[in-house]
Design a protein around this motif. Sequence first.
Motif, mmCIF file in Angstrom:
data_model
loop_
_atom_site.group_PDB
_atom_site.id
_atom_site.type_symbol
_atom_site.label_atom_id
_atom_site.label_comp_id
_atom_site.label_asym_id
_atom_site.label_seq_id
_atom_site.Cartn_x
_atom_site.Cartn_y
_atom_site.Cartn_z
ATOM 1 N N SER A 62 0.864 -1.156 0.204
ATOM 2 C CA SER A 62 -0.140 0.100 0.022
ATOM 3 C C SER A 62 0.996 1.268 0.073
ATOM 4 N N HIS A 116 -6.761 7.546 7.179
ATOM 5 C CA HIS A 116 -6.663 8.662 6.004
ATOM 6 C C HIS A 116 -6.670 8.190 4.614
ATOM 7 N N ASP A 117 -6.926 6.806 4.371
ATOM 8 C CA ASP A 117 -7.543 6.495 3.154
ATOM 9 C C ASP A 117 -8.944 6.380 2.869
ATOM 10 N N HIS A 118 -9.504 6.311 4.059
ATOM 11 C CA HIS A 118 -11.027 6.248 3.940
ATOM 12 C C HIS A 118 -11.934 7.491 4.664
ATOM 13 N N HIS A 138 -4.765 15.317 2.518
ATOM 14 C CA HIS A 138 -5.729 14.590 3.221
ATOM 15 C C HIS A 138 -7.017 15.159 3.662
ATOM 16 N N THR A 167 -0.356 12.817 -2.612
ATOM 17 C CA THR A 167 -1.662 12.988 -1.891
ATOM 18 C C THR A 167 -2.661 13.669 -2.554
ATOM 19 N N THR A 183 -6.245 10.980 -0.295
ATOM 20 C CA THR A 183 -5.618 9.688 0.103
ATOM 21 C C THR A 183 -4.293 9.405 -0.773
ATOM 22 N N HIS A 184 -3.259 8.534 -0.450
ATOM 23 C CA HIS A 184 -2.216 8.419 -1.078
ATOM 24 C C HIS A 184 -2.754 7.512 -2.242
#
Length: 414
Positions: free
Chosen positions: A53, A162-164, A316, A359, A365-366
């Motif tokens: 990831s 931070h991805d969601h 973010h 980002t 998100t990344h």
Amino acid sequence: MKHLIILGDGMADHAIDRLNGLTPLQAAHKPNIDLLAREGRTGRLITIPDGFSPGSEVANTAILGYDLNEVYEGRGPLEAASIGYEMRPDDMAVRCNIITLADGRIQNHHGGHLTTEEGTRLILALNEALGDERVQLIPGIQYRHLLVIRGGNKHVVCAPPHDHPNEAWEPLLVKADPVWKGPDEEGQLSAQETADLINRLILRSQQLLSQHPFNLQRKTEGRVPANSIWPWSPGYRPHMEPLSTTYPQLRRGAVISAVDLIKGIGHYAGLRIIEVPGATGLADTNYEGKAAAALEALRTDDFVFLHVEASDEAGHDGDLALKLRTIENLDSRVVGPIYREVSQWQEPVSIAVLPDHPTPVEIRTHVSEPVPLAIWHRGIEPDGVQTFDEVSCVSGSYGMLRLQEFMQTFMNDE
């Protein structure tokens, strides 16, 4: 020759309609970074290995020249090292955010940008209520803390908050890794037992934090609460050789960052950690202090890794204006002063500027995409690229580097 990496975390991005199709790096006023690109050589770098990831712990470890397939143990153990927690052989360490949940969704990954004092107060209260011989909650910086589970099993699937952003949180609770077939170590929890334990801690933290005086006060002030822990990125103690083992010319080095995981990578890489007063990991960080610390370290050290988190946090948060400002601050308050100083030194310094990953502000998100890079030192032959951005650097003479190739190139390109 001395070596300095200036890393703008999450600085790369996508073309944005509000910028007339430009990326923030293209639109920002950054004459000093562009000067390094114009007087130096450029290219692009793949920082995320296949199957991983696009986390900062992955990208920064790869940038420093490590093979993730050999050393990766998640973000938790790196942050444990940075705060001085020596992991036991049976420890599993997990990064533990304090976040904000609202209407059944993840509102933010940072609890409303907690200060270190606020985050410490909350995590210590949770440890008092939830900690025992198996479980410890250990304070870190701001919203970034540590969960240590004695006998925990790292083969669980955790969702980085931070991805969601704005996603329902309950489907994102921890699960046993369906691929993992064991066997588990003697005395170790199973993957399912570990997942169940972490989820119980999450749910119990929500009950406790909702009644904590800090959040009751925030509610009266109309501010978002810091109302849940969110553990993710588990692992055991990593086995990383110091950078000096691979690069003998790097006899002494330092890392400068406000972020625990970067300090942890530096610790295992054999770099000394330099603390800068006022370094926050946000847009209000002490840019001048970081630049001064880097210059001071370069007087005695062979290598300095200077990490600035601000652009990543702006990405973010989906804040385009802030992201542009963080890029411009990095340029005018870090890169410019450092370039003007070291260009006058008798001993040459090689400077690399790059992000660790994009980002993008519009997805918050990344992403696993190549990043631009520039390397400058006196006497380097320019490659004709005039500006530093995701598009211009495609034409750079380094082409497309992969993973450890960056460090190999940077340390040997004299």
